[in-house]
Design a protein around this motif. Structure first.
Motif, PDB file in Angstrom:
ATOM      1  N   UNK A  11     -12.981  12.962  -0.720  1.00 60.30           N
ATOM      2  CA  UNK A  11     -13.819  12.242  -1.676  1.00 60.30           C
ATOM      3  C   UNK A  11     -13.622  10.741  -1.546  1.00 60.30           C
ATOM      4  N   UNK A  12     -12.386  10.313  -1.394  1.00 63.93           N
ATOM      5  CA  UNK A  12     -12.125   8.884  -1.221  1.00 63.93           C
ATOM      6  C   UNK A  12     -12.834   8.364   0.029  1.00 63.93           C
ATOM      7  N   UNK A  13     -12.824   9.141   1.092  1.00 69.38           N
ATOM      8  CA  UNK A  13     -13.496   8.732   2.325  1.00 69.38           C
ATOM      9  C   UNK A  13     -15.014   8.686   2.129  1.00 69.38           C
ATOM     10  N   UNK A  14     -15.576   9.663   1.429  1.00 68.73           N
ATOM     11  CA  UNK A  14     -17.019   9.669   1.167  1.00 68.73           C
ATOM     12  C   UNK A  14     -17.451   8.442   0.368  1.00 68.73           C
ATOM     13  N   UNK A  15     -16.626   8.067  -0.608  1.00 70.15           N
ATOM     14  CA  UNK A  15     -16.952   6.925  -1.460  1.00 70.15           C
ATOM     15  C   UNK A  15     -16.479   5.599  -0.876  1.00 70.15           C
ATOM     16  N   UNK A  16     -15.715   5.669   0.202  1.00 72.34           N
ATOM     17  CA  UNK A  16     -15.147   4.488   0.844  1.00 72.34           C
ATOM     18  C   UNK A  16     -14.296   3.681  -0.144  1.00 72.34           C
ATOM     19  N   UNK A  17     -13.414   4.397  -0.848  1.00 75.15           N
ATOM     20  CA  UNK A  17     -12.491   3.770  -1.789  1.00 75.15           C
ATOM     21  C   UNK A  17     -11.078   4.279  -1.499  1.00 75.15           C
ATOM     22  N   UNK A  18     -10.094   3.579  -2.019  1.00 76.79           N
ATOM     23  CA  UNK A  18      -8.707   4.010  -1.851  1.00 76.79           C
ATOM     24  C   UNK A  18      -8.413   5.183  -2.785  1.00 76.79           C
ATOM     25  N   UNK A  19      -7.336   5.889  -2.508  1.00 79.52           N
ATOM     26  CA  UNK A  19      -6.912   6.981  -3.378  1.00 79.52           C
ATOM     27  C   UNK A  19      -6.595   6.451  -4.783  1.00 79.52           C
ATOM     28  N   UNK A  20      -6.013   5.253  -4.829  1.00 76.67           N
ATOM     29  CA  UNK A  20      -5.686   4.632  -6.119  1.00 76.67           C
ATOM     30  C   UNK A  20      -6.964   4.352  -6.916  1.00 76.67           C
ATOM     31  N   UNK A  21      -7.978   3.828  -6.250  1.00 79.94           N
ATOM     32  CA  UNK A  21      -9.231   3.529  -6.943  1.00 79.94           C
ATOM     33  C   UNK A  21      -9.904   4.819  -7.421  1.00 79.94           C
ATOM     34  N   UNK A  22      -9.848   5.857  -6.620  1.00 82.63           N
ATOM     35  CA  UNK A  22     -10.427   7.142  -7.012  1.00 82.63           C
ATOM     36  C   UNK A  22      -9.716   7.690  -8.258  1.00 82.63           C
ATOM     37  N   UNK A  23      -8.397   7.546  -8.296  1.00 80.69           N
ATOM     38  CA  UNK A  23      -7.634   7.977  -9.472  1.00 80.69           C
ATOM     39  C   UNK A  23      -8.073   7.189 -10.706  1.00 80.69           C
ATOM     40  N   UNK A  24      -8.271   5.890 -10.535  1.00 83.34           N
ATOM     41  CA  UNK A  24      -8.732   5.036 -11.622  1.00 83.34           C
ATOM     42  C   UNK A  24     -10.112   5.488 -12.111  1.00 83.34           C
ATOM     43  N   UNK A  25     -10.989   5.854 -11.196  1.00 83.14           N
ATOM     44  CA  UNK A  25     -12.321   6.345 -11.546  1.00 83.14           C
ATOM     45  C   UNK A  25     -12.225   7.635 -12.364  1.00 83.14           C
ATOM     46  N   UNK A  26     -11.291   8.519 -11.992  1.00 82.27           N
ATOM     47  CA  UNK A  26     -11.098   9.756 -12.752  1.00 82.27           C
ATOM     48  C   UNK A  26     -10.669   9.448 -14.180  1.00 82.27           C
ATOM     49  N   UNK A  27      -9.707   8.533 -14.325  1.00 77.69           N
ATOM     50  CA  UNK A  27      -9.191   8.189 -15.650  1.00 77.69           C
ATOM     51  C   UNK A  27     -10.256   7.535 -16.517  1.00 77.69           C
ATOM     52  N   UNK A  28     -11.116   6.725 -15.919  1.00 77.30           N
ATOM     53  CA  UNK A  28     -12.164   6.025 -16.665  1.00 77.30           C
ATOM     54  C   UNK A  28     -13.398   6.893 -16.887  1.00 77.30           C
ATOM     55  N   UNK A  29     -13.479   7.995 -16.159  1.00 73.45           N
ATOM     56  CA  UNK A  29     -14.652   8.848 -16.272  1.00 73.45           C
ATOM     57  C   UNK A  29     -15.865   8.294 -15.549  1.00 73.45           C
ATOM     58  N   UNK A  30     -15.645   7.374 -14.626  1.00 71.01           N
ATOM     59  CA  UNK A  30     -16.764   6.740 -13.923  1.00 71.01           C
ATOM     60  C   UNK A  30     -17.045   7.350 -12.550  1.00 71.01           C
ATOM     61  N   UNK A  31     -16.221   8.267 -12.125  1.00 70.20           N
ATOM     62  CA  UNK A  31     -16.383   8.871 -10.807  1.00 70.20           C
ATOM     63  C   UNK A  31     -17.100  10.205 -10.869  1.00 70.20           C
ATOM     64  N   UNK A  32     -17.182  10.862  -9.725  1.00 65.88           N
ATOM     65  CA  UNK A  32     -17.825  12.171  -9.687  1.00 65.88           C
ATOM     66  C   UNK A  32     -17.017  13.209 -10.474  1.00 65.88           C
ATOM     67  N   UNK A  33     -17.678  14.265 -10.939  1.00 67.04           N
ATOM     68  CA  UNK A  33     -16.973  15.301 -11.700  1.00 67.04           C
ATOM     69  C   UNK A  33     -15.902  15.982 -10.851  1.00 67.04           C
ATOM     70  N   UNK A  34     -14.826  16.382 -11.503  1.00 64.07           N
ATOM     71  CA  UNK A  34     -13.724  17.021 -10.786  1.00 64.07           C
ATOM     72  C   UNK A  34     -13.143  18.145 -11.621  1.00 64.07           C
TER      73      UNK A  34
END
Length: 66
Positions: A11-34
């Motif tokens: 998922x991080x590769x698909x979005x071209x973001x770091x693992x840390x940024x993806x984690x931040x997106x999960x916490x903020x609810x701004x990323x894809x559903x998981x």
């Protein structure tokens, strides 16, 4: 059997973001559903990602005024 989920690194590769940024997106609810079936296992449903991506593409772009 067809693949149904993306792993965190995929998922991080698909979005071209770091693992840390993806984690931040999960916490903020701004990323894809998981799904998180256990504390150390996170999966992203492919159909959920596709729907999220489509919504993001249809959102009006935010503009900044100077």
């Amino acid at each position: 059997m067809e693949k149904q989920f993306y792993r965190i690194k995929e998922m991080a590769a698909l979005l071209d973001v770091s693992l840390h940024h993806l984690r931040k997106m999960r916490k903020q609810g701004s990323g894809p559903p998981f799904l998180q079936p256990s504390p150390y296992l996170i999966r992203y449903p492919i159909c959920g990602y596709e729907a999220w991506k489509q919504r993001k593409l249809e959102e009006p772009k935010k503009t900044t005024r100077g």
